[in-house]
Design a protein around this motif. Sequence first.
Motif, PDB file in Angstrom:
ATOM      1  N   ASP A   3      16.567 -43.823  12.952  1.00  0.00           N
ATOM      2  CA  ASP A   3      17.682 -43.096  11.943  1.00  0.00           C
ATOM      3  C   ASP A   3      16.300 -44.079  10.570  1.00  0.00           C
ATOM      4  O   ASP A   3      16.794 -43.512   9.810  1.00  0.00           O
ATOM      5  N   LYS A 122      28.127 -29.953  16.536  1.00  0.00           N
ATOM      6  CA  LYS A 122      27.494 -31.416  16.730  1.00  0.00           C
ATOM      7  C   LYS A 122      28.214 -32.573  15.794  1.00  0.00           C
ATOM      8  O   LYS A 122      28.731 -32.217  15.102  1.00  0.00           O
ATOM      9  N   GLY A 124      26.932 -35.568  14.497  1.00  0.00           N
ATOM     10  CA  GLY A 124      26.234 -35.430  13.917  1.00  0.00           C
ATOM     11  C   GLY A 124      25.997 -34.934  12.471  1.00  0.00           C
ATOM     12  O   GLY A 124      25.595 -35.005  11.712  1.00  0.00           O
ATOM     13  N   THR A 125      25.993 -33.364  13.380  1.00  0.00           N
ATOM     14  CA  THR A 125      26.130 -32.941  12.208  1.00  0.00           C
ATOM     15  C   THR A 125      26.764 -32.282  10.624  1.00  0.00           C
ATOM     16  O   THR A 125      26.512 -32.768   9.648  1.00  0.00           O
ATOM     17  N   SER A 128      27.159 -36.007   9.051  1.00  0.00           N
ATOM     18  CA  SER A 128      25.856 -35.496   7.164  1.00  0.00           C
ATOM     19  C   SER A 128      26.328 -34.646   6.489  1.00  0.00           C
ATOM     20  O   SER A 128      26.571 -34.770   5.271  1.00  0.00           O
ATOM     21  N   ARG A 158      17.005 -34.831   5.185  1.00  0.00           N
ATOM     22  CA  ARG A 158      17.147 -33.603   5.626  1.00  0.00           C
ATOM     23  C   ARG A 158      18.777 -32.963   5.040  1.00  0.00           C
ATOM     24  O   ARG A 158      18.972 -31.742   5.244  1.00  0.00           O
ATOM     25  N   ASN A 159      19.788 -33.441   4.100  1.00  0.00           N
ATOM     26  CA  ASN A 159      20.454 -33.841   3.874  1.00  0.00           C
ATOM     27  C   ASN A 159      20.245 -32.742   2.868  1.00  0.00           C
ATOM     28  O   ASN A 159      21.001 -31.310   1.973  1.00  0.00           O
ATOM     29  N   MET A 452      22.139 -28.772   9.169  1.00  0.00           N
ATOM     30  CA  MET A 452      21.743 -30.044   9.485  1.00  0.00           C
ATOM     31  C   MET A 452      20.489 -30.739  10.654  1.00  0.00           C
ATOM     32  O   MET A 452      20.903 -29.954  11.685  1.00  0.00           O
ATOM     33  N   ASP A 454      18.480 -31.920  13.077  1.00  0.00           N
ATOM     34  CA  ASP A 454      18.552 -32.917  13.937  1.00  0.00           C
ATOM     35  C   ASP A 454      17.099 -32.525  15.492  1.00  0.00           C
ATOM     36  O   ASP A 454      17.118 -32.004  16.078  1.00  0.00           O
ATOM     37  N   GLY A 455      17.384 -33.957  16.433  1.00  0.00           N
ATOM     38  CA  GLY A 455      16.155 -33.701  17.629  1.00  0.00           C
ATOM     39  C   GLY A 455      14.732 -33.583  17.002  1.00  0.00           C
ATOM     40  O   GLY A 455      14.178 -33.562  15.863  1.00  0.00           O
ATOM     41  N   THR A 457      13.832 -29.867  15.895  1.00  0.00           N
ATOM     42  CA  THR A 457      13.563 -29.381  14.688  1.00  0.00           C
ATOM     43  C   THR A 457      13.089 -30.733  13.233  1.00  0.00           C
ATOM     44  O   THR A 457      12.757 -30.420  12.781  1.00  0.00           O
ATOM     45  N   ALA A 458      13.860 -31.772  13.609  1.00  0.00           N
ATOM     46  CA  ALA A 458      14.396 -32.640  12.406  1.00  0.00           C
ATOM     47  C   ALA A 458      12.856 -33.539  12.582  1.00  0.00           C
ATOM     48  O   ALA A 458      12.674 -33.120  11.131  1.00  0.00           O
TER      49      ALA A 458
END
Length: 536
Positions: A3, A122, A124-125, A128, A158-159, A452, A454-455, A457-458
């Motif tokens: 991160d 999720k 984390g999603t 954020s 990402r945001n 958002m 993640d993984g 995809t991010a």
Amino acid sequence: MTDNMFHLPLRHNVRLGEQRETLAEQLRETTRLPKSDRPIMALNLGKMAARFNEENALSAVKSIFDIAWPGDSTKWSKRKRLVRIPGEGLGNPEDYGSYEAAGAPYLHLAHAIARLSSPSEKEGTLKSEQERRVAELLWGTSFRPGASLADETTVDARNLMVQLASSIEAQVSSTGILKLWETLQVAPFRRINVESAIENMSFGEDLIPIIGSDGEILNFHNAQEFREHYILHSQWSRPKIFIGWLLKRFAVDLLVLPETFRLRADHDENPDDPDIKMLEAWREDWADEGSDVKKGNLPSHYFDRVLGHGWTQAEFDVVYGVYAQAIPDDVDGIKITLTFEDCADDEYRKLMLPSDCIDHLKQKKALRKYLEESANKNSKTYIDNWIFEGFYKHYFPEDLERDFTFWARDPHTREIFDLSERIHPGNLLGVVYFPEGYETPYPPNEITLSEMADGETAGILVGTPGMQFVSLLPEAAGAPVPCRANSLAASLLRNSICGDEECRLSFQLREEAEGIAEEGLQFFNGIIDLYRSSIK
């Protein structure tokens, strides 16, 4: 990737390593907000809520209150103390009771908006999204005077993609595309070439041409299949823009073939070709059935310079086309997705080039031009249905420049050596074996920008060392970005600040949606007029 690639803490008056209090924590602990901040926060909440239902913002606010305080009508009865919708008069913050004084209820509503806009479970999603909504709640207040979204240290690329999606969705929604999608759910029709259908009688007597306002026949036909076939008749209605290429790098095992085999792609499936017969005999001589279950029908020896053939390791870039698309979401709205497709125009082929070649083209600033003009036409990597069944055979493109070095690695000693002399443009180099799990390197799954990432995809979105995006979108040259400079997110962000609005993706998708909606609804209205004029 960690991160730390995305969250770069600002050190204004903060010692290195000191824990910085988040905006949410500051707001929760504030029992007496500055009076000047209160109407700003109430209006910011109203603006956020209005995006969910522009025609009835108050209904959207009620939904948010129901999420924040389910079953508690007392909060709703004092709604104006916390939320003012756009166009609604602001109260005097000096008047007692005109606004809520404590910060916690405002924070509670911002978090409710986050849950409404990001239904993902999720942790984390959701976190954020909550951070982004709190930052937006406090724009222009003493907490964030003159702030912009990019100033907030907890907000990364990402945001920003989520915010960009909201902006594009709003612009596409301003067209008639939602009305068209609603129409197709109850009266589906598909796009065809009507003139060709009439000429060939391919639809028989059920084809009734509908004339458009310009007197020309509209290229649509009623769909007779519903439900599970609905997508077949509605895919054309989804605005879609090609925006560039994603290059994904693979370290592959490569079976380099004897240099005497000068097989070309156009002879590949000809069983009478002498090279095919020689290659088949060679494979049978060298195959080791017990060496490897997955490579059992292939030779198993490492590359030997004296022999002139054998297994090496090399890097290749597989190229995928990237599209931005507007599609229906689950609540009768719009969401923006990025989809990835094989670029090759043959189902048995991959658009795939040696990574050394890609790097060389990039250094010469010729990569985009090559991808645009030559790559799909000349790249020859086919799935084999003959001697090496199930494996990909790589033919060097005929137009490939020879001034790059083709590096390979010995799988046993890890020695790196140059195989450039084995490059014969147009000829078969060898057999490609992808890493575990990538026997067929399918395109990545689509990315929904309003969620958002993640993984993996991010990584695709903000970039990794093994991926790069080559953009067709106009961009603000040299603009700094909070992610890898050659990533998808970087291109979308630079495009979003282009001086010319017509160059922006939001404008292009809106124009595409407008044209699709206008033509589709014109056909549907033509059907209504056909029956209206006939019924007496």
